[in-house]
Design a protein around this motif. Structure first.
Motif, PDB file in Angstrom:
ATOM      1  N   ILE A  15      64.281  18.006  25.311  1.00 44.12           N
ATOM      2  CA  ILE A  15      65.128  17.489  24.239  1.00 44.12           C
ATOM      3  C   ILE A  15      66.548  17.944  24.559  1.00 44.12           C
ATOM      4  CG2 ILE A  15      65.617  17.583  21.760  1.00 44.12           C
ATOM      5  CD1 ILE A  15      62.596  18.435  21.454  1.00 44.12           C
ATOM      6  N   VAL A  27      60.260  24.007  16.435  1.00 47.38           N
ATOM      7  CA  VAL A  27      60.323  24.062  17.893  1.00 47.38           C
ATOM      8  C   VAL A  27      61.352  25.103  18.326  1.00 47.38           C
ATOM      9  CG1 VAL A  27      60.891  22.772  19.991  1.00 47.38           C
ATOM     10  CG2 VAL A  27      59.683  21.641  18.131  1.00 47.38           C
ATOM     11  N   ALA A  54      59.614  20.893  24.631  1.00 50.50           N
ATOM     12  CA  ALA A  54      58.504  20.927  23.691  1.00 50.50           C
ATOM     13  C   ALA A  54      57.307  20.259  24.375  1.00 50.50           C
ATOM     14  CB  ALA A  54      58.856  20.176  22.411  1.00 50.50           C
ATOM     15  N   CYS A 109      65.249  22.742  15.071  1.00 47.69           N
ATOM     16  CA  CYS A 109      64.583  21.514  15.490  1.00 47.69           C
ATOM     17  C   CYS A 109      63.105  21.626  15.157  1.00 47.69           C
ATOM     18  CB  CYS A 109      64.762  21.314  16.992  1.00 47.69           C
ATOM     19  SG  CYS A 109      63.803  19.924  17.630  1.00 47.69           S
ATOM     20  N   THR A 110      62.595  20.614  14.476  1.00 48.31           N
ATOM     21  CA  THR A 110      61.162  20.603  14.170  1.00 48.31           C
ATOM     22  C   THR A 110      60.524  19.354  14.761  1.00 48.31           C
ATOM     23  OG1 THR A 110      61.501  19.449  12.074  1.00 48.31           O
ATOM     24  CG2 THR A 110      61.465  21.854  11.988  1.00 48.31           C
ATOM     25  N   TYR A 111      59.241  19.462  15.058  1.00 59.01           N
ATOM     26  CA  TYR A 111      58.466  18.350  15.589  1.00 59.01           C
ATOM     27  C   TYR A 111      57.264  18.220  14.656  1.00 59.01           C
ATOM     28  CZ  TYR A 111      55.470  15.904  19.055  1.00 59.01           C
ATOM     29  OH  TYR A 111      54.650  15.028  19.706  1.00 59.01           O
ATOM     30  N   ARG A 163      67.256  12.307  13.596  1.00 58.71           N
ATOM     31  CA  ARG A 163      65.814  12.142  13.719  1.00 58.71           C
ATOM     32  C   ARG A 163      65.495  11.235  14.900  1.00 58.71           C
ATOM     33  NH1 ARG A 163      61.509  11.961   9.824  1.00 58.71           N
ATOM     34  NH2 ARG A 163      62.935  12.838   8.317  1.00 58.71           N
ATOM     35  N   ILE A 211      60.917  13.989  15.566  1.00 58.56           N
ATOM     36  CA  ILE A 211      61.615  15.222  15.909  1.00 58.56           C
ATOM     37  C   ILE A 211      62.876  15.224  15.056  1.00 58.56           C
ATOM     38  CG2 ILE A 211      62.849  16.423  17.740  1.00 58.56           C
ATOM     39  CD1 ILE A 211      60.844  14.978  19.666  1.00 58.56           C
TER      40      ILE A 211
END
Lengths: 107, 232
Positions: free
Chosen positions: A20, A58, A77, A51-53, A100, A85
């Motif tokens: 990413i 993450v 990731a 940052c989230t997945y 996003r 994401i």
């Protein structure tokens, strides 16, 4: 200035590691410079990034004034499920920006 | 005999111009090579938006039709009797709100010509402008009494402080300069250089600046457009 370049591979296979990468347009004013009148220019940096997945964290980062303008962030990731994401960052003005990216994961 | 021939091939200063890319260092080169790491692409994105919102597409169509245009600028304008830069040409068509927007447009238009060789036409009536620019390039000026040529022709490849002196070619503008932490124009770079030798910089839009940029473009013949380049 809310320009951002995000680079993520959109179609992935399960278990694949993917990168990413994002470039955020931001002055990252350090708070240690003075203007032509000798007044300190107020600090204005992105101080928090996460940052989230699929709602799983993450990366979470605290940024400091030594980072140059227009910061470039890159991290990895592992693809698990199709989903989104979400990247969020906050600067010293309290501005929150969220971006996003949807990724599709095949078995 | 062969040895002598090789020496002849290597020794002339301006045989083949050397892009500043090669003197920029591995980190800067890596940034330029990867469009997702090159911060100039933030301006490119903005330029694409402006291309639409300013109505450039109304006449020109897609911005991709601009391929080759940036490689021909600065271009001699027979009506005005002087060379005009791409920025000046854009400004005659559209009122561009501010300089950041102009840089964004230059970046996106320049990008279309990336990889094409510079093709500045200095023939016919354009010749006097080229000669005038060449004279400026070789004219000593400022308190340090230096001409552009003293460093960028005679000492290119040597060092000024810790930095390698490049030949000073305009093939990557607008550039993302790490020192500026921003995208900047050729005019900005020239202003810095001229102030550096403690001379009075030429005014924006002046004839001298137009001629000098025209000469620089022709001097870099053989190099390809690298816009938007990254330089230290």
């Amino acid at each position: 200035m809310a320009r951002t370049l995000i680079n993520v591979k959109k179609t992935l296979t399960r278990g694949e590691a993917f990168e990413i990468r994002l470039l955020i347009a931001h002055p990252m004013e350090s708070g240690q410079r003075r203007d032509s009148n000798g007044q300190v220019i107020a600090r204005d940096i992105i101080n928090r990034f996460s940052c989230t997945y699929n709602d799983m964290l993450v990366l979470e980062a605290t940024l400091f004034p030594a980072i140059s303008a227009n910061p470039y962030l890159s991290f990895w990731a592992v693809a698990t499920e199709t989903g989104s994401i979400v990247m969020t960052w906050t600067d010293d003005h309290g501005t929150v920006q969220t971006e996003r990216v949807e990724v599709t994961v095949s078995a | 005999m062969i040895w002598l021939l090789l020496l002849l091939l290597v020794s002339p200063a301006q045989a083949q111009p050397r892009s500043g890319y090669l003197d920029a260092g591995p980190d800067s080169r890596a940034m330029q090579d990867d469009d997702t790491a090159n911060p100039a692409f933030l301006w490119v994105e903005q330029g694409k938006v402006l291309w639409g919102s300013l109505g450039c597409g109304g006449c020109h169509g897609d911005v991709a039709t601009m391929r080759g245009v940036a490689a021909r600028y600065p271009k001699y304008d027979a009506v005005l009797g002087r060379p005009v830069s791409l920025a000046r040409r854009i400004a005659t068509h559209r009122a561009v709100p501010d300089s950041e927007d102009m840089l964004a447009l230059l970046a996106v238009i320049g990008l279309q010509s990336r990889g094409l060789p510079l093709a500045i036409d200095i023939s016919g009536p354009a010749r006097p402008s080229y000669e005038a620019g060449k004279a400026l390039f070789h004219r000593r000026q400022g308190q340090l009494n230096l001409a552009c040529a003293n460093c960028h022709d005679d000492l290119a490849g040597r060092h000024l402080g810790g930095a390698v002196i490049p030949e000073g070619h305009p093939n990557g503008y607008p550039i993302y300069r790490l020192e500026w932490q921003a995208l900047g124009s050729l005019e900005r770079r020239l202003r810095q250089c001229v102030v550096g030798v403690r001379a009075v910089p030429w005014a924006d839009g002046s004839r001298e600046l137009a001629d000098l940029e025209f000469f620089l473009g022709a001097r870099a013949a053989g190099l390809v457009v690298e816009t938007p380049a990254v330089r230290p």
